[in-house]
Every structure is written in structure tokens, then in C-alpha cells.
Design a protein around this motif. Sequence first.
Motif, short mmCIF file in Angstrom:
data_model
loop_
_atom_site.label_atom_id
_atom_site.label_comp_id
_atom_site.label_asym_id
_atom_site.label_seq_id
_atom_site.Cartn_x
_atom_site.Cartn_y
_atom_site.Cartn_z
N THR A 94 46.57 32.02 40.79
CA THR A 94 46.71 32.69 42.08
C THR A 94 48.12 33.22 42.31
OG1 THR A 94 47.24 30.66 43.30
CG2 THR A 94 44.90 31.25 43.12
N ASN B 199 47.63 36.60 40.65
CA ASN B 199 46.60 37.38 41.33
C ASN B 199 45.98 36.53 42.43
OD1 ASN B 199 44.40 38.84 42.19
ND2 ASN B 199 43.36 38.87 40.22
N PRO B 200 46.42 36.72 43.67
CA PRO B 200 45.91 35.89 44.77
C PRO B 200 44.39 36.00 44.97
CG PRO B 200 47.85 37.13 45.46
CD PRO B 200 47.46 37.65 44.10
N GLN B 201 43.77 37.06 44.46
CA GLN B 201 42.33 37.26 44.64
C GLN B 201 41.48 36.65 43.51
OE1 GLN B 201 41.42 39.02 47.60
NE2 GLN B 201 43.59 38.53 47.86
N THR B 202 42.12 36.04 42.52
CA THR B 202 41.39 35.53 41.36
C THR B 202 40.43 34.42 41.74
OG1 THR B 202 41.62 34.72 39.09
CG2 THR B 202 43.09 33.76 40.71
N VAL B 203 39.36 34.30 40.95
CA VAL B 203 38.42 33.19 41.14
C VAL B 203 38.71 32.07 40.14
CG1 VAL B 203 36.60 34.61 42.14
CG2 VAL B 203 36.68 34.25 39.66
#
Length: 123
Positions: free
Chosen positions: A91, A94-98
Motif C-alpha cells: 500500500t 499503491n494505496p489502491q492495491t488489494v
Amino acid sequence: MTAPLSTKPARIPTFALAMLVGAAISAGPAIAQSAVAEGQKLAFDRGKGNCLTCHEIKGGDLPGSIGPALKDIKTKYPDRNELVAILTDATKRNPQTVMPPFGRNRILTEQEISAIVDFLQTL
């Protein structure tokens, strides 16, 4: 009464020194191979690393397709530390990662992350 301590360094016979150096050199690849095997075990373990849930990995069964196929990793990530950072907390990149923050959430230890990175770098 004890004998005075010598200030001269102890001499190791040349043969013994060669054996010690040879053992250290030959242990290097064995230790590295052991880390790779442990990393693969963790990556394929559905209860621990669980990489196969999202990624296709050569040799793995029933891979997921949420994340990219894990291949050619050393070319994509020549800096080992980048992979460690991704596994520790994706995160930050990439703060949007799963992708789960395996290190931050203490799912994996630093040693386990290091072993998985050793394995990934062989793909």
C-alpha cells in the motif's frame, strides 16, 4: 599459576585453513538453495504466503488471476529491496492495491519475506 598469554596470533595449518574456507564457500550455495526452497514453500502455502491465491507461479497448483503472473521477476525488479518493500506493505507503493501488507500486518516475518523474495528472484 597460569602461563602468560601469548600476544602472537595462533597459526592455523594451511591444510586446515583451506578446509575451513572450502566449507564456507560450499555452504553458501546450500544455504541460498535452502532459502529458495523455504520461500517457495511459503509462497505456495495457502495458509501463510498464499501467493497462488492471486498469482500464477510456475510449479503452483490452482493459481489465481487477480495479480500479475510472477515470472521474469529479477528482470522486472533488479533491486531486491523493492520486492521486500512490496511484500512488506504494497500500500505504500499503491494505496489502491488489494495485495495484503504481509509485513505490516505480521502475516509474514522479515525472514519469511526474505525467503519468498529469494524464491521470486529465481522465477
